[in-house]
Design a protein around this motif. Sequence first.
Motif, PDB file in Angstrom:
ATOM      1  N   PHE A  77       9.993 -13.636   4.281  1.00 23.54           N
ATOM      2  CA  PHE A  77       9.588 -13.272   5.636  1.00 23.54           C
ATOM      3  C   PHE A  77       9.276 -11.780   5.751  1.00 23.54           C
ATOM      4  O   PHE A  77       8.241 -11.391   6.300  1.00 23.54           O
ATOM      5  N   VAL A  78      10.153 -10.936   5.230  1.00 31.49           N
ATOM      6  CA  VAL A  78       9.968  -9.484   5.343  1.00 31.49           C
ATOM      7  C   VAL A  78       8.719  -9.044   4.577  1.00 31.49           C
ATOM      8  O   VAL A  78       7.919  -8.250   5.076  1.00 31.49           O
ATOM      9  N   LYS A  79       8.536  -9.567   3.375  1.00 33.48           N
ATOM     10  CA  LYS A  79       7.355  -9.192   2.582  1.00 33.48           C
ATOM     11  C   LYS A  79       6.057  -9.623   3.260  1.00 33.48           C
ATOM     12  O   LYS A  79       5.081  -8.883   3.275  1.00 33.48           O
ATOM     13  N   ASP A  80       6.051 -10.837   3.811  1.00 38.03           N
ATOM     14  CA  ASP A  80       4.824 -11.386   4.398  1.00 38.03           C
ATOM     15  C   ASP A  80       4.507 -10.815   5.781  1.00 38.03           C
ATOM     16  O   ASP A  80       3.342 -10.637   6.128  1.00 38.03           O
ATOM     17  N   VAL A  81       5.550 -10.547   6.579  1.00 39.50           N
ATOM     18  CA  VAL A  81       5.335 -10.246   7.995  1.00 39.50           C
ATOM     19  C   VAL A  81       5.620  -8.792   8.374  1.00 39.50           C
ATOM     20  O   VAL A  81       4.893  -8.202   9.177  1.00 39.50           O
ATOM     21  N   LEU A  82       6.660  -8.182   7.809  1.00 41.61           N
ATOM     22  CA  LEU A  82       7.108  -6.878   8.301  1.00 41.61           C
ATOM     23  C   LEU A  82       6.720  -5.685   7.431  1.00 41.61           C
ATOM     24  O   LEU A  82       6.253  -4.672   7.952  1.00 41.61           O
ATOM     25  N   ALA A  83       6.938  -5.770   6.135  1.00 40.21           N
ATOM     26  CA  ALA A  83       6.660  -4.629   5.245  1.00 40.21           C
ATOM     27  C   ALA A  83       5.169  -4.608   4.905  1.00 40.21           C
ATOM     28  O   ALA A  83       4.751  -4.977   3.804  1.00 40.21           O
ATOM     29  N   LYS A  84       4.378  -4.161   5.884  1.00 40.65           N
ATOM     30  CA  LYS A  84       2.917  -4.172   5.735  1.00 40.65           C
ATOM     31  C   LYS A  84       2.323  -2.924   6.369  1.00 40.65           C
ATOM     32  O   LYS A  84       2.958  -2.277   7.191  1.00 40.65           O
ATOM     33  N   THR A  90       2.407   7.720   4.197  1.00 40.90           N
ATOM     34  CA  THR A  90       1.087   8.260   3.863  1.00 40.90           C
ATOM     35  C   THR A  90       1.189   8.963   2.516  1.00 40.90           C
ATOM     36  O   THR A  90       2.293   9.242   2.039  1.00 40.90           O
ATOM     37  N   PRO A  91       0.052   9.282   1.878  1.00 39.95           N
ATOM     38  CA  PRO A  91       0.097   9.984   0.592  1.00 39.95           C
ATOM     39  C   PRO A  91       0.827  11.322   0.655  1.00 39.95           C
ATOM     40  O   PRO A  91       1.373  11.791  -0.355  1.00 39.95           O
ATOM     41  N   SER A  92       0.891  11.951   1.836  1.00 40.65           N
ATOM     42  CA  SER A  92       1.532  13.262   1.952  1.00 40.65           C
ATOM     43  C   SER A  92       2.908  13.201   2.628  1.00 40.65           C
ATOM     44  O   SER A  92       3.528  14.232   2.845  1.00 40.65           O
ATOM     45  N   GLY A  93       3.371  12.011   2.986  1.00 45.65           N
ATOM     46  CA  GLY A  93       4.676  11.909   3.638  1.00 45.65           C
ATOM     47  C   GLY A  93       4.692  10.776   4.646  1.00 45.65           C
ATOM     48  O   GLY A  93       4.687   9.601   4.281  1.00 45.65           O
ATOM     49  N   ASP A 107       0.811  -1.218   0.000  1.00 47.83           N
ATOM     50  CA  ASP A 107       0.000   0.000   0.000  1.00 47.83           C
ATOM     51  C   ASP A 107       0.850   1.276   0.000  1.00 47.83           C
ATOM     52  O   ASP A 107       0.364   2.351   0.358  1.00 47.83           O
ATOM     53  N   ALA A 108       2.109   1.165  -0.416  1.00 41.60           N
ATOM     54  CA  ALA A 108       2.987   2.347  -0.435  1.00 41.60           C
ATOM     55  C   ALA A 108       2.408   3.417  -1.358  1.00 41.60           C
ATOM     56  O   ALA A 108       1.925   3.107  -2.452  1.00 41.60           O
ATOM     57  N   PRO A 109       2.425   4.693  -0.938  1.00 40.36           N
ATOM     58  CA  PRO A 109       1.885   5.765  -1.775  1.00 40.36           C
ATOM     59  C   PRO A 109       2.740   5.991  -3.034  1.00 40.36           C
ATOM     60  O   PRO A 109       3.910   5.598  -3.087  1.00 40.36           O
ATOM     61  N   GLY A 114       1.707   0.148   5.563  1.00 37.19           N
ATOM     62  CA  GLY A 114       2.393   1.439   5.474  1.00 37.19           C
ATOM     63  C   GLY A 114       3.801   1.469   6.019  1.00 37.19           C
ATOM     64  O   GLY A 114       4.429   2.525   6.037  1.00 37.19           O
ATOM     65  N   VAL A 115       4.321   0.335   6.463  1.00 39.01           N
ATOM     66  CA  VAL A 115       5.668   0.296   7.045  1.00 39.01           C
ATOM     67  C   VAL A 115       6.672  -0.201   6.005  1.00 39.01           C
ATOM     68  O   VAL A 115       6.495  -1.284   5.449  1.00 39.01           O
ATOM     69  N   PHE A 116       7.709   0.596   5.750  1.00 40.22           N
ATOM     70  CA  PHE A 116       8.792   0.122   4.892  1.00 40.22           C
ATOM     71  C   PHE A 116       9.881  -0.471   5.773  1.00 40.22           C
ATOM     72  O   PHE A 116       9.967  -0.192   6.969  1.00 40.22           O
ATOM     73  N   CYS A 117      10.707  -1.337   5.202  1.00 45.92           N
ATOM     74  CA  CYS A 117      11.777  -2.001   5.963  1.00 45.92           C
ATOM     75  C   CYS A 117      13.084  -1.936   5.197  1.00 45.92           C
ATOM     76  O   CYS A 117      13.104  -2.150   3.979  1.00 45.92           O
ATOM     77  N   ASP A 118      14.151  -1.663   5.901  1.00 47.14           N
ATOM     78  CA  ASP A 118      15.493  -1.786   5.354  1.00 47.14           C
ATOM     79  C   ASP A 118      16.080  -3.072   5.895  1.00 47.14           C
ATOM     80  O   ASP A 118      16.048  -3.309   7.111  1.00 47.14           O
ATOM     81  N   VAL A 119      16.614  -3.899   5.018  1.00 44.19           N
ATOM     82  CA  VAL A 119      17.139  -5.201   5.419  1.00 44.19           C
ATOM     83  C   VAL A 119      18.525  -5.398   4.835  1.00 44.19           C
ATOM     84  O   VAL A 119      18.786  -5.024   3.685  1.00 44.19           O
ATOM     85  N   ALA A 120      19.424  -5.981   5.629  1.00 44.70           N
ATOM     86  CA  ALA A 120      20.770  -6.303   5.147  1.00 44.70           C
ATOM     87  C   ALA A 120      21.212  -7.614   5.746  1.00 44.70           C
ATOM     88  O   ALA A 120      21.073  -7.837   6.950  1.00 44.70           O
ATOM     89  N   ILE A 121      21.725  -8.500   4.885  1.00 44.01           N
ATOM     90  CA  ILE A 121      22.275  -9.763   5.359  1.00 44.01           C
ATOM     91  C   ILE A 121      23.778  -9.609   5.533  1.00 44.01           C
ATOM     92  O   ILE A 121      24.490  -9.216   4.596  1.00 44.01           O
ATOM     93  N   HIS A 122      24.262  -9.898   6.734  1.00 38.99           N
ATOM     94  CA  HIS A 122      25.691  -9.907   7.027  1.00 38.99           C
ATOM     95  C   HIS A 122      26.132 -11.371   7.060  1.00 38.99           C
ATOM     96  O   HIS A 122      25.758 -12.113   7.964  1.00 38.99           O
ATOM     97  N   TRP A 123      26.908 -11.753   6.067  1.00 39.96           N
ATOM     98  CA  TRP A 123      27.281 -13.158   5.911  1.00 39.96           C
ATOM     99  C   TRP A 123      28.641 -13.404   6.552  1.00 39.96           C
ATOM    100  O   TRP A 123      29.655 -13.567   5.903  1.00 39.96           O
TER     101      TRP A 123
END
Length: 198
Positions: free
Chosen positions: A98-105, A133-136, A42-44, A107-116
């Motif tokens: 996991f992030v798509k299904d559980v966290l990035a929902k 939101t549509p305005s910010g 639902d990202a604007p 109106g919440v965006f997520c930054d993810v990084a794998i440290h191998w």
Amino acid sequence: MNAVFAAAYIRCQKFTCVRTDETKDFTAKNHTLYKETFLPDDAPDWVKTIDSKVLSEELWNRIELVERRQRAQLYFHDKIALPVELSFGESRELVREFVKDVLAKDGVFCDVAIHWEEHNPHFHVLMPMRTLTPSGFSNKIQISNSQLSKNVKSIRENWANYANQQLQQKGLHVRIDHRSHAERGLDLLPTQKIGKAT
């Protein structure tokens, strides 16, 4: 920590904070094999027009600029272990799902990084305390310490379910458990993290 620099740190990148006019460079850390900024369904529209190469830096700068209080908590950060039995490719796809299904929902965006890192593969998740939101951005989500603790437990429980399903599909008998030793009825002391320098 400054939200822009927190994102730069987990992504091992060089970011500039517009609010403070400072730049921090974490590119010398070379163990980040994968990084991505996940937008909710639902990202604007204004977010979707930002070039993906600068999306992370742009969004966290906007978060920094909208906050009025100097000591405000701008983001939630968690570090989650990856099963060593999975390959990098398997881990990456599992994290993405996991992030798509559980966290990035919602109106919440997520930054993810794998440290191998050897013997310690893990991923970092960074999420704002405001929704898109549509305005910010929305007003800040007010959350108590007890609710935060419940949220962390819920995220880790969900992750354990996703990881264990993948391990089962591979025919492996190992499982991960999000609970503490005490919660599991184990009379064990937790291990202490030993840093790279040691």
